[in-house]
Design an enzyme around this catalytic site. Structure first.
Site, PDB file in Angstrom:
ATOM      1  N   ASP A  17       0.827  -1.223   0.000  1.00  0.00           N
ATOM      2  CA  ASP A  17       0.000   0.000   0.000  1.00  0.00           C
ATOM      3  C   ASP A  17       0.854   1.263   0.000  1.00  0.00           C
ATOM      4  OD1 ASP A  17      -2.331  -1.486   0.177  1.00  0.00           O
ATOM      5  OD2 ASP A  17      -2.446  -1.339   2.361  1.00  0.00           O
ATOM      6  N   ARG A  96       0.397   3.950  17.246  1.00  0.00           N
ATOM      7  CA  ARG A  96      -0.087   5.002  16.330  1.00  0.00           C
ATOM      8  C   ARG A  96       0.214   6.416  16.807  1.00  0.00           C
ATOM      9  NH1 ARG A  96       0.667   1.436  12.850  1.00  0.00           N
ATOM     10  NH2 ARG A  96      -0.913  -0.180  12.671  1.00  0.00           N
ATOM     11  N   ASP A 125      -7.043   2.258  12.932  1.00  0.00           N
ATOM     12  CA  ASP A 125      -5.762   2.969  12.869  1.00  0.00           C
ATOM     13  C   ASP A 125      -5.875   4.335  12.198  1.00  0.00           C
ATOM     14  OD1 ASP A 125      -4.308   1.063  14.260  1.00  0.00           O
ATOM     15  OD2 ASP A 125      -4.016  -0.170  12.478  1.00  0.00           O
ATOM     16  N   SER A 175      -3.760  -9.594   7.097  1.00  0.00           N
ATOM     17  CA  SER A 175      -3.260  -8.249   7.364  1.00  0.00           C
ATOM     18  C   SER A 175      -2.581  -8.291   8.727  1.00  0.00           C
ATOM     19  CB  SER A 175      -4.431  -7.261   7.364  1.00  0.00           C
ATOM     20  OG  SER A 175      -4.032  -6.080   8.016  1.00  0.00           O
TER      21      SER A 175
HETATM   22  N1  ARG Z   1      -7.757  -4.373  15.858  1.00  0.00           N
HETATM   23  C1  ARG Z   1      -6.505  -3.894  16.330  1.00  0.00           C
HETATM   24  C2  ARG Z   1      -6.571  -2.450  16.678  1.00  0.00           C
HETATM   25  O1  ARG Z   1      -7.491  -1.819  16.303  1.00  0.00           O
HETATM   26  C3  ARG Z   1      -5.373  -4.220  15.402  1.00  0.00           C
HETATM   27  C4  ARG Z   1      -5.231  -3.408  14.169  1.00  0.00           C
HETATM   28  C5  ARG Z   1      -4.083  -3.926  13.404  1.00  0.00           C
HETATM   29  N2  ARG Z   1      -3.879  -3.304  12.144  1.00  0.00           N
HETATM   30  C6  ARG Z   1      -3.650  -4.005  11.009  1.00  0.00           C
HETATM   31  N3  ARG Z   1      -3.379  -3.320   9.964  1.00  0.00           N
HETATM   32  N4  ARG Z   1      -3.675  -5.303  10.947  1.00  0.00           N
HETATM   33  O2  ARG Z   1      -5.728  -1.905  17.328  1.00  0.00           O
END
Ligand code: ARG
Length: 402
Positions: A17, A96, A125, A175
């Site tokens: 991406d 983040r 995110d 992912s």
């Molecule tokens: N569900 C988790 C969160 O919101 C993990 C997110 C992980 N991101 C990913 N791109 N796989 O913090």
């Protein structure tokens, strides 16, 4: 892209991406500065830098932020016993705000007018990046190219091929996001919540049924709520976390399968591996229970949950997060001591704890010797304790029987 942007700082993971995003920006005449953070996800900063330049980055920042991640984000999470919905130790969520703050720092230094990230329009995110960046610098625009172009994986691959970009070979059916506090795995066959996670999704933990047949005992020492020693050896917290990921992982500890309530109103099935977090959070909570008073513990549970929810929900920048964190740190000034832990076939059990600040006393609690209330003292206490309840019942007789 409708906005008028001439220079952007992109959070570059090295994946498909964000590699496509570099090219996409430059084709629109936007100067792209890239930034990659090493936070224990197991990347090679040099390789990522090379890929960024190949795709068209004009300047790359590769920063090892492991210690900053631990001191400003993971340690507050340990002190707050942070486990979203009782399961998720916030590994991705904690990274983040750190990445956002660096994006802003670099954008200010580079005089860029925007920052960019690779998140999609369904996830948490994007919320965390967008709000944290705007909290730190309201003048910066936040651009999420994948949210704009909305291409499928296949379309991205075609775009990359047509521009002669190398496709990162590691793109799997899942992912994945990882850092030293944990690994998140989403997508593929996991999207059906009835499917057991296949063994192939796990990289840090062995199948608990194949873990060693003998338990392993370890001792974890805390100072002011911060892990400081492992088996008596003084280590920085980052090393303790790395060692525990390996140690607990080899005992099959830290696999989490969770139906998660996302910020954007829907449930998603999330699988995590967080061996060190599982051990440390359990030990920390246990030590608190030996030291803090009942009232402190009851109140702290509310504060902990609120802190955890704010961080999950992308509101790191909310003033309440810092206020709660200050209070939680203050309550942790006495959370020092040692916890003895048994690792065995996917289970972590606390089997011993000690602290100079323990509110526990053998003399008071022991059955064999020391303080023993007399019959009269015991009855006096019980009478006063039950008085409200008994009086209320008597007053309500005939009206509200329970
Ligand atoms: N569900 C988790 C969160 O919101 C993990 C997110 C992980 N991101 C990913 N791109 N796989 O913090």
């Amino acid at each position: 892209m409708s906005e008028n942007v001439s220079k952007v700082v992109l959070a570059y993971s090295g994946g498909l991406d964000t590699t496509v995003a570099i090219k996409w920006f430059t084709e629109q005449g936007v100067d792209v500065v890239t930034f990659t953070a090493e936070i224990g996800q197991g990347i090679n900063l040099k390789d990522v830098e090379r890929r960024a330049y190949e795709a068209g980055s004009s300047k790359h920042y590769g920063l090892d932020l492991r210690n900053e991640f631990v001191s400003k984000y993971v340690i507050p999470a340990i002190r707050a016993n942070a486990n979203y919905e009782g399961e998720y130790p916030l590994s991705s969520a904690l990274s983040r705000p750190l990445i956002s703050s660096k994006l802003v720092e670099i954008a200010e230094k580079e005089k860029a007018d925007a920052v960019a990230h690779g998140c999609t329009s369904k996830g948490n995110d994007q919320v965390r990046f967008d709000i944290t960046v705007r909290a730190l610098n309201p003048d910066l625009k936040v651009i999420a190219p994948t949210r704009i172009w909305r291409w499928t994986r296949q379309q991205e691959v075609e775009y990359a091929r047509s521009r002669g970009l190398k496709i990162p070979e590691s793109h799997s059916k899942y992912s994945i996001d990882q850092n030293l506090w944990g690994r998140s795995i989403e997508g593929g066959s996991l999207e059906d919540p009835w499917n057991e996670p296949p063994e192939e999704v796990f990289e840090w933990t062995v199948d608990p049924t194949k873990a060693p047949g003998e338990p392993q005992y370890i001792t974890l020492g805390f100072e002011k709520g911060i892990p400081k020693t492992l088996n008596g050896a003084e280590l920085d917290t980052t090393s303790i976390i790395s060692q525990l990921n390996w140690l607990a992982g080899k005992h099959g500890i830290g696999r989490i399968d969770h139906m998660e309530s996302r910020i954007i109103g829907f449930k998603s099935r999330e699988v995590y591996e967080a061996p060190a977090a599982t051990v440390i959070l359990k030990a920390h909570r246990d030590l608190e229970k030996m030291i803090l008073t009942r009232r402190e513990l009851q109140f702290k549970e509310l504060a902990d949950r609120e802190w955890t929810n704010l961080v999950y929900e992308g509101l790191w920048g909310d003033p309440l997060r810092q206020s709660l964190e200050d209070m939680i740190a203050r309550m942790n000034l006495v959370v020092s001591g040692e916890v003895r832990i048994k690792l065995y076939k996917g289970n972590v059990s606390v089997v011993g704890r000690r602290s100079d600040y323990a509110a526990y006393s053998l003399d008071i609690a022991g059955y064999d010797e020391g303080w023993y209330p007399s019959d009269e003292e015991a009855r006096g206490f019980i009478q006063a304790w039950g008085l409200h309840t008994l009086m209320a019942r008597a007053a309500r007789r005939g009206v509200q029987e329970t």
